[in-house]
Design an enzyme around this catalytic site. Structure first.
Site, PDB file in Angstrom:
ATOM      1  N   GLU A  22       9.596  11.886 -13.903  1.00 14.93           N
ATOM      2  CA  GLU A  22       9.822  10.432 -13.914  1.00 14.93           C
ATOM      3  C   GLU A  22       9.005   9.789 -12.810  1.00 14.93           C
ATOM      4  O   GLU A  22       8.510  10.472 -11.918  1.00 14.93           O
ATOM      5  CB  GLU A  22      11.304  10.126 -13.600  1.00 14.93           C
ATOM      6  N   LYS A  48       8.686   7.815  -9.328  1.00 17.83           N
ATOM      7  CA  LYS A  48       9.513   7.605  -8.133  1.00 17.83           C
ATOM      8  C   LYS A  48       9.245   6.172  -7.678  1.00 17.83           C
ATOM      9  O   LYS A  48       8.199   5.871  -7.109  1.00 17.83           O
ATOM     10  CB  LYS A  48       9.143   8.604  -7.037  1.00 17.83           C
ATOM     11  N   ASP A  93       9.141   2.709  -5.748  1.00 11.76           N
ATOM     12  CA  ASP A  93       9.124   2.383  -4.324  1.00 11.76           C
ATOM     13  C   ASP A  93      10.037   1.181  -4.094  1.00 11.76           C
ATOM     14  O   ASP A  93       9.589   0.051  -3.921  1.00 11.76           O
ATOM     15  CB  ASP A  93       7.688   2.065  -3.890  1.00 11.76           C
ATOM     16  N   TYR A 149      17.975   5.943 -13.104  1.00 12.03           N
ATOM     17  CA  TYR A 149      17.445   7.296 -13.265  1.00 12.03           C
ATOM     18  C   TYR A 149      18.520   8.369 -13.163  1.00 12.03           C
ATOM     19  O   TYR A 149      18.221   9.552 -13.224  1.00 12.03           O
ATOM     20  CB  TYR A 149      16.331   7.586 -12.261  1.00 12.03           C
ATOM     21  N   LYS A 209       5.255  13.435  -3.758  1.00 15.36           N
ATOM     22  CA  LYS A 209       4.816  12.146  -3.219  1.00 15.36           C
ATOM     23  C   LYS A 209       3.307  11.967  -3.366  1.00 15.36           C
ATOM     24  O   LYS A 209       2.547  12.912  -3.217  1.00 15.36           O
ATOM     25  CB  LYS A 209       5.171  12.064  -1.726  1.00 15.36           C
ATOM     26  N   CYS A 213     -24.733 -16.239  12.835  1.00 15.00           N
ATOM     27  CA  CYS A 213     -24.711 -14.958  12.118  1.00 15.00           C
ATOM     28  C   CYS A 213     -25.040 -13.829  13.107  1.00 15.00           C
ATOM     29  O   CYS A 213     -26.080 -13.883  13.771  1.00 15.00           O
ATOM     30  CB  CYS A 213     -25.722 -14.978  10.982  1.00 15.00           C
ATOM     31  N   CYS A 231     -28.698 -12.232  11.829  1.00 19.83           N
ATOM     32  CA  CYS A 231     -29.994 -12.940  11.859  1.00 19.83           C
ATOM     33  C   CYS A 231     -29.956 -14.188  12.741  1.00 19.83           C
ATOM     34  O   CYS A 231     -30.958 -14.881  12.860  1.00 19.83           O
ATOM     35  CB  CYS A 231     -30.424 -13.307  10.447  1.00 19.83           C
ATOM     36  N   CYS A 289     -23.318 -17.166   6.175  1.00 25.81           N
ATOM     37  CA  CYS A 289     -24.566 -17.209   6.933  1.00 25.81           C
ATOM     38  C   CYS A 289     -25.575 -17.984   6.091  1.00 25.81           C
ATOM     39  O   CYS A 289     -25.676 -17.764   4.887  1.00 25.81           O
ATOM     40  CB  CYS A 289     -25.055 -15.779   7.176  1.00 25.81           C
ATOM     41  N   CYS A 309     -32.069 -13.110   6.140  1.00 23.04           N
ATOM     42  CA  CYS A 309     -31.064 -12.325   6.875  1.00 23.04           C
ATOM     43  C   CYS A 309     -31.111 -10.865   6.385  1.00 23.04           C
ATOM     44  O   CYS A 309     -30.872 -10.594   5.206  1.00 23.04           O
ATOM     45  CB  CYS A 309     -29.674 -12.911   6.638  1.00 23.04           C
TER      46      CYS A 309
HETATM   47  N1  5U1 Z   1      13.096   8.750 -10.706  1.00 20.27           N
HETATM   48  C1  5U1 Z   1      13.946   9.097  -9.753  1.00 20.27           C
HETATM   49  N2  5U1 Z   1      13.936   8.614  -8.520  1.00 20.27           N
HETATM   50  N3  5U1 Z   1      14.950   9.205  -7.895  1.00 20.27           N
HETATM   51  C2  5U1 Z   1      15.378   9.061  -6.598  1.00 20.27           C
HETATM   52  N4  5U1 Z   1      14.937   9.974  -9.906  1.00 20.27           N
HETATM   53  C3  5U1 Z   1      15.569  10.050  -8.740  1.00 20.27           C
HETATM   54  N5  5U1 Z   1      16.629  10.777  -8.393  1.00 20.27           N
HETATM   55  C4  5U1 Z   1      17.096  10.661  -7.143  1.00 20.27           C
HETATM   56  C5  5U1 Z   1      16.489   9.801  -6.214  1.00 20.27           C
HETATM   57  C6  5U1 Z   1      17.004   9.685  -4.835  1.00 20.27           C
HETATM   58  O1  5U1 Z   1      18.165  11.408  -6.760  1.00 20.27           O
HETATM   59  C7  5U1 Z   1      18.721  12.250  -7.767  1.00 20.27           C
HETATM   60  C8  5U1 Z   1      19.138  13.497  -7.157  1.00 20.27           C
HETATM   61  C9  5U1 Z   1      19.833  11.526  -8.445  1.00 20.27           C
END
Ligand code: 5U1
Length: 690
Positions: free
Chosen positions: A121, A123, A125, A232, A332, A429, A432, A447, A453
């Site tokens: 899947e 991750k 941010d 997730y 990561k 500049c 030149c 410039c 130049c």
């Molecule tokens: N896609 C995804 N991100 N994430 C973050 N799955 C997922 N699972 C996580 C975390 C912290 O923890 C699982 C162990 C539920």
């Protein structure tokens, strides 16, 4: 006889209809009605609820906002701990992870085949959040905190439109959904533009914007912030008899993680976009490579991918270590943002004379490379971000994009850090010594030295030699610096008089590279007309416009002779481009460049016309998001004219997905199905037959 009140029936119908529209808009990214129609339905519902306040319930779509500000967040103890993930940073870590899993499962008699089946899947941010539904109603939302105890952010999460207030279908008595709150890139840009308009400080990145928005004590503020949620996983699950599912008392509803994601999606939750079943370490690494390559085109930021053993029974056997499961790991991406010291600010002079301030940095490893310089864009940006020499700054390098300084870390500012004053430090500049001009209303200072130049001359040559222009392999920027600094090359035409002997005398050149370079230069004497036009570096003429102009006129003489009206006849050429081309060719020194090129034997060949079979015949394309210049209609017309079809949904038969800003689930689906994704330029190149 008392029937059901028609107003009450209408209220119920309106709620269901609005919830449906919310799901289509925020979860499936496929709006079904116009904003005006949506507003009309909402107003009608509000009117009925105003007339019958006793009918208002917490799951009504009118009840997302409206709660009073809090003075502090309450603590919430998680019924099931919120876990974190162990990390893998390279392929060896992933192989180790897979071997550990395979060996445990083999011992337990749970691995029949050779390879372990995983779900991979994104991750995200963002920030981990748990949503608790009881009887299908959202009753609580909490942050992860230390995994045992988090903060109650229920009122804020109720404002997030992709979070259902009531689950669709037959939800279990208790369902805790785990996922991530984030802000899409386009929404973040828009929010920052609004912040700037109001004179408020911009957010550094989408993650900070999401965190700041989620941790607002006033839910009315959160309601104005475009947050999204993706599920997730899950926490507590109980059936109608109050029995915990999956711990032997009651059956889990599914056998695998992938099935669980689909099960969650069935309740209207945005679950696991772009997840994929992968076999063994190699399957995981292939997924990683693919996602890493397409990551910049995703509508939101991800900082890696997550691998989970698919079978829930196998997950149970593998168990946990400390606060992380043994059955899952985060792989990561190299960090795209790091902090480092800003040692100084220099300026660079570009091809058109644009002066770009560049930060000199204490070397920092970011985005997979060591970065020592990063752009600060222009003077206004430096002021807006309040970046000062001596600051600790956030440096960002995403994909192949030039590293940039995102902003300072104010808490780490030394007392003597001075604001940057470009006029005082660079009155002329630096290359030149010509005057620097900054026309009223423009962000960029330039410039005025033109091709006098050396910096502009070098950049012009570099552009002309680049792959999409004359494609002169072996003519790198270091050699161009030397050729210009030694005075041997002043114009593009001078390049065509270079010989092997003199080139071999330049440092790091050698006979063989000199010979190869002379051959590459010779080949560049017969470029396609479009390439020559692009190589000349006319302002506003990119490769696509150059191709359109070349196809229309057929020779450099015809382009030079064209007035603005004639230029406006070219497909996609508007007044700004026409005026720019006209201006370029009316300058005597530019006409002289063309004459000089002819004298040294440069003789462009006409571009091939598009003919015969239409380029998109038999192909189906899907449009998603907002393209930078083409409207949805215009893009559709172009595709139809090229013999293609436009469809509203992505399937395996889709040839290309054309994605613009704020693209959503169609883009994710393309990733899922392995359908190629193009941006607007890619579409134009396709239409041009590239
Ligand atoms: N896609 C995804 N991100 N994430 C973050 N799955 C997922 N699972 C996580 C975390 C912290 O923890 C699982 C162990 C539920």
């Amino acid at each position: 006889m008392s029937g059901v009140d028609p107003a009450r029936e209408r209220l119920q119908a309106l709620r269901e209809e609005i919830d449906g529209h919310n799901r289509h808009y925020y979860v499936e990214d496929a709006p079904r009605v116009s904003d005006a129609e949506y507003d009309r339905l909402m107003r009608e519902l509000l009117d009925i609820e105003a007339a019958h306040p006793e009918w208002v319930t917490s799951d009504s779509p009118t009840q997302r906002v409206g709660a009073a500000p809090l003075s502090a967040f309450q603590s919430v103890r998680h019924a099931v701990r919120m876990l974190s993930l162990g990390n893998a940073f390279d392929a060896a870590d992933v192989r180790d992870f897979d071997e550990r899993i395979a060996s445990t499962l083999r011992e337990a008699g749970l691995l029949a085949g050779e390879a372990v089946e995983y779900v991979a899947e994104y991750k995200f941010d963002g920030l981990a959040v748990s949503l608790r539904y009881e009887g299908g109603l959202l009753v609580q939302a909490s942050t992860r905190g230390d995994g045992e105890t988090g903060e109650d952010v229920t009122l804020n999460m109720r404002t997030v439109r992709s979070v259902p207030l009531r689950l669709a279908g037959n939800a279990p008595a208790v369902l805790e959904v785990r996922g991530e709150v984030l802000m899409a890139r386009a929404d973040f840009e828009h929010l920052n533009a609004v912040q700037a308009q109001r004179g408020d400080k911009p957010f550094v990145n989408p993650r900070n914007a999401a965190a700041g928005s989620l941790r607002q004590l006033d839910p009315r503020v959160t309601a104005t912030r475009p947050l999204r949620f993706y599920a997730y996983g899950w926490g507590e699950l109980r059936d109608a008899d109050g029995r915990a599912m999956g711990d032997g008392q009651a059956d889990m509803p599914c056998q695998t993680h992938a099935q669980m994601l689909n099960w969650l999606a069935g309740f209207g939750l945005p679950a696991g976009p772009a997840h994929r079943i992968c076999l063994g370490a190699q399957g995981l690494l292939d997924f990683y490579q693919e996602v890493a390559a397409g990551r910049a085109r995703l509508p939101y930021e991800i900082d890696g991918v997550v691998y989970k053993v698919n079978a829930l029974r196998a997950q149970e056997v593998l168990g946990y270590v400390a606060r992380a499961p043994r059955f899952a790991i985060a792989h990561k991406f190299p960090a795209q943002e790091e902090t480092t010291l800003l040692l100084g600010i220099d300026v660079q002079v570009g091809r058109t004379g644009a002066i770009t301030p560049v930060g000199r940095l204490k070397p920092v490893f970011v985005g997979g490379v060591t970065v020592t310089n990063a752009t600060l864009h222009n003077e206004d940006e430096i002021r807006r971000k309040d970046v000062r020499v001596g600051d600790t700054v956030v440096v960002r390098r995403a994909g192949d994009v030039i590293p940039e300084i995102v902003g300072p870390v104010p808490d780490l500012r030394p007392a003597d850090a001075q604001p940057f004053d470009m006029q005082a430090l660079f009155p002329v500049c630096p290359v030149c010594h010509s005057a620097i001009e900054r026309p009223e209303g423009e962000a960029v200072a330039r410039c005025t030295g033109g091709l006098f130049c050396p910096a502009q001359r070098k950049q012009t040559l570099w552009h002309a030699a680049s792959r999409k222009a004359l494609d002169i392999e072996g003519l790198g920027d270091k050699l161009i610096d030397q050729l210009v600094d030694s005075g041997r090359v002043r114009t593009l035409a001078n390049l065509f008089t270079l010989n092997e002997l003199e080139l071999a005398a330049y440092p790091r050149m050698g006979e063989k590279s000199a010979r190869n370079l002379v051959e590459a230069i010779a080949a560049a004497r017969r470029p396609a007309l479009s390439r020559l036009l692009y190589a000349l570096g006319v302002r506003h003429v990119g490769e696509t416009t150059a191709r359109d102009v070349a196809r229309h006129f057929g020779s450099i003489e015809a382009v030079m002779a064209a007035d603005e009206d004639a230029l406006l006849q070219v497909h996609d050429v508007g007044p700004v481009v026409a005026a720019s081309i006209r201006r370029f060719f009316s300058e005597p020194h530019n006409r002289e460049v063309i004459e000089a090129l002819k004298r040294v034997g440069v003789d462009p060949v006409p571009d091939e016309p598009v003919q015969g079979r239409k380029v998109l015949e038999g192909k189906t394309l899907v449009l998603t998001g907002t393209l930078p210049t083409l409207t949805r209609d215009a893009a559709t017309q172009l595709i139809l004219a090229a013999g293609g079809k436009v469809s509203g949904s992505v399937s395996r038969k889709t040839a290309w997905v054309v994605a613009g800003e704020d693209a959503g689930s169609k883009l994710a689906k393309a990733g899922d199905l392995g359908v190629a994704v193009l941006d607007e330029d890619g579409l134009k190149a396709l239409l041009a037959g590239d």
